[in-house]
Design a protein around this motif. Structure first.
Motif, mmCIF file in Angstrom:
data_model
loop_
_atom_site.group_PDB
_atom_site.id
_atom_site.type_symbol
_atom_site.label_atom_id
_atom_site.label_comp_id
_atom_site.label_asym_id
_atom_site.label_seq_id
_atom_site.Cartn_x
_atom_site.Cartn_y
_atom_site.Cartn_z
ATOM 1 N N CYS A 17 0.859 -0.882 -0.047
ATOM 2 C CA CYS A 17 0.081 0.128 0.103
ATOM 3 C C CYS A 17 1.326 0.880 -0.415
ATOM 4 O O CYS A 17 0.297 2.481 -0.706
ATOM 5 C CB CYS A 17 -0.518 -0.063 1.088
ATOM 6 N N CYS A 20 1.790 1.882 -3.237
ATOM 7 C CA CYS A 20 0.779 2.158 -4.118
ATOM 8 C C CYS A 20 0.582 3.513 -4.397
ATOM 9 O O CYS A 20 0.494 4.097 -4.739
ATOM 10 C CB CYS A 20 -0.233 1.215 -3.793
ATOM 11 N N GLY A 21 -0.395 3.403 -2.716
ATOM 12 C CA GLY A 21 -1.064 4.896 -2.542
ATOM 13 C C GLY A 21 -2.138 5.412 -3.046
ATOM 14 O O GLY A 21 -2.952 6.450 -2.387
ATOM 15 N N TYR A 22 -2.851 4.594 -3.580
ATOM 16 C CA TYR A 22 -4.054 4.590 -4.471
ATOM 17 C C TYR A 22 -4.940 4.859 -3.036
ATOM 18 O O TYR A 22 -6.113 6.018 -3.635
ATOM 19 C CB TYR A 22 -5.105 3.398 -5.012
ATOM 20 N N CYS A 23 -5.060 4.152 -2.278
ATOM 21 C CA CYS A 23 -6.527 4.456 -1.001
ATOM 22 C C CYS A 23 -5.944 5.919 -0.084
ATOM 23 O O CYS A 23 -6.554 5.621 1.083
ATOM 24 C CB CYS A 23 -6.762 3.483 -0.381
ATOM 25 N N CYS A 57 -11.131 0.199 0.814
ATOM 26 C CA CYS A 57 -9.531 0.284 0.057
ATOM 27 C C CYS A 57 -9.808 -1.357 -0.981
ATOM 28 O O CYS A 57 -9.418 -2.145 -1.430
ATOM 29 C CB CYS A 57 -8.769 -0.240 0.924
ATOM 30 N N CYS A 61 -8.989 -1.804 -4.666
ATOM 31 C CA CYS A 61 -7.865 -1.805 -4.794
ATOM 32 C C CYS A 61 -8.108 -3.402 -6.239
ATOM 33 O O CYS A 61 -8.175 -4.169 -6.261
ATOM 34 C CB CYS A 61 -7.507 -3.272 -3.062
ATOM 35 N N VAL A 71 -3.692 -8.249 -1.878
ATOM 36 C CA VAL A 71 -3.825 -7.387 -1.117
ATOM 37 C C VAL A 71 -5.159 -7.768 0.106
ATOM 38 O O VAL A 71 -6.064 -7.536 -1.385
ATOM 39 C CB VAL A 71 -3.700 -5.810 -1.669
ATOM 40 N N VAL A 73 -6.530 -5.622 3.012
ATOM 41 C CA VAL A 73 -6.310 -4.947 3.891
ATOM 42 C C VAL A 73 -6.960 -4.840 4.893
ATOM 43 O O VAL A 73 -6.553 -5.246 5.656
ATOM 44 C CB VAL A 73 -6.396 -3.537 3.318
HETATM 45 S S1 SF4 Z 1 -5.667 -1.755 -1.052
HETATM 46 FE FE1 SF4 Z 1 -4.394 -2.115 -2.797
HETATM 47 S S2 SF4 Z 1 -5.271 0.363 -4.221
HETATM 48 FE FE2 SF4 Z 1 -5.285 0.830 -2.156
HETATM 49 S S3 SF4 Z 1 -3.474 1.565 -1.843
HETATM 50 FE FE3 SF4 Z 1 -3.381 -1.067 -1.056
HETATM 51 S S4 SF4 Z 1 -2.947 -1.669 -2.631
HETATM 52 FE FE4 SF4 Z 1 -3.056 0.119 -3.241
#
Ligand code: SF4
Ligand code: SF4
Length: 372
Positions: A17, A20-23, A57, A61, A71, A73
């Protein structure tokens, strides 16, 4: 999974994460994790309790299963949260209760009801007990079970639970509290309290970036947040009803049961209805939700706690409805048994998550830099 496997998986997932940083905008967790690159055990416990399991998330994801990164979370942090309850519960001897919550709730509740029936048979005054007929007259409850016994059965387990919960939360705060000196920053501390309180009451992290939770699937909904707030209101109203009844008893010298339109009964009825709506609603969401982002251990803990809440609220409302009938004595015993079980199991139930989350929010608002 062992505790070390749970922590290793949390580090792996949060490492992905971080890259990635998307969330980042969904909740406080991702930004907090980004600032804690070491991901110590204390960091993981803090981050796990900062997650409110809105599941946004997971739905967003691109690396969620079936991707090879797998992944997940919400499930990873739910396992880590459960581990933090096990690590800090007091006394540690009772930690296994958290792993078998359904059997614990059923066993303790039935045991408490049977104990109360035995006490009624042993200590009820002449003309009272289970055979009492004038159920709605003043003092009738205490002719089923003497007042001193009833109060003792409430105060002793509640005192024990308050001690156990307090010590557990203190241990968790000791592990995760910010280490940087903040002495003398009175204004900053006050602002941090305000932020924490606001986050607890409006459950900002359950909004999932403002669009709501993924309660059941990919659709967004505010229901989980609303039902949590209803539950909080129900507990508050029930507590207020207890305070009002205490004032009626000691301040005004009036004995229960009280008239339907008296403050103790009105507050208790509203509290009971709110608790029933919340426990049924949250139970329905738990039952219908997609299983992938859920950890089975936290689901069992949720279900057991909601079931106990439902039993407390339902038996209380049943007592109110049928208190003028010959069933009053038995209903009173069943209700008191569920309340006794509720008090005894507070430190070993999902109830403790309220304090862990509050401490995590407090740490985050007080010192968002490092906890190690
Ligand atoms: S949950 Fe998935 S999309 Fe969101 S930050 Fe983590 S890796 Fe990236
Ligand atoms: S609060 Fe929601 S978005 Fe944030 S980590 Fe938990 S499940 Fe994901």
């Amino acid at each position: 999974m062992s505790a070390s496997d749970i922590r290793a998986e949390a580090r792996r997932v949060l490492g992905i994460c971080d890259a990635c940083g998307y969330c980042n905008g969904f909740c406080d967790l991702f930004e907090a994790a980004r600032r804690r690159s070491a991901l110590t055990d204390a960091d993981l416990a803090h981050l796990a309790n900062l997650c409110h399991a809105c599941r946004n998330c997971f739905q967003a994801c691109q690396y969620a299963p079936p991707h090879v990164f797998a992944v997940n979370v919400p499930r990873t942090l739910a396992r880590m949260r459960h581990q933090s309850y096990l690590d800090h519960v007091w006394p540690q001897t009772f930690a296994p209760l958290l792993n078998h919550p359904v059997a614990t709730v059923i066993g303790v509740t039935l045991g408490a009801i049977l104990l109360l029936f035995a006490l009624v048979l042993a200590f009820a005054p002449a003309g009272g007990g289970l055979a009492i007929e004038t159920g709605a007259t003043a003092g009738a409850f205490y002719r089923v079970l003497p007042w001193t016994l009833m109060v003792g059965l409430g105060v002793l387990p509640l005192g024990w639970s308050a001690l156990a919960i307090g010590l557990g939360w203190r241990r968790y705060w000791g592990l995760t509290r910010p280490r940087r000196a903040t002495t003398g920053e009175a204004r900053r501390r006050w602002c941090a309290w305000r932020t924490t309180l606001a986050d607890i009451l409006n459950l900002r992290n359950l909004r999932g970036g403002g669009v709501g939770c993924n309660d059941l699937d990919a659709r967004f909904s505010p229901w989980r947040r609303w039902l949590h707030q209803t539950l909080l209101g129900g507990l508050g109203l029930s507590f207020a009803a207890t305070l009002a009844a205490t004032f009626y008893h000691h301040g005004l010298g009036l004995q229960a049961p009280y008239p339907l339109l008296s403050p103790p009964v009105l507050l208790g009825t509203l509290g009971g209805i709110a608790l029933m709506i919340a426990s049924l609603g949250l139970g329905w969401l738990e039952w219908r939700t997609a299983p992938e982002p859920i950890a089975s251990e936290s689901r069992r803990l949720d279900q057991a706690f909601l079931g106990l809440l439902l039993a407390v609220a339902g038996s209380g409302l049943a007592l109110l409805l049928w208190r003028a009938t010959p069933a009053m004595a038995s209903l009173l015993v069943v209700h008191l048994g569920t309340v006794l079980a509720f008090f005894m199991l507070l430190p070993y139930s999902k109830f403790v998550h309220a304090g862990y989350r509050a401490i995590a929010l407090r740490c985050e608002s007080l010192d968002p830099v490092s906890i190690d």
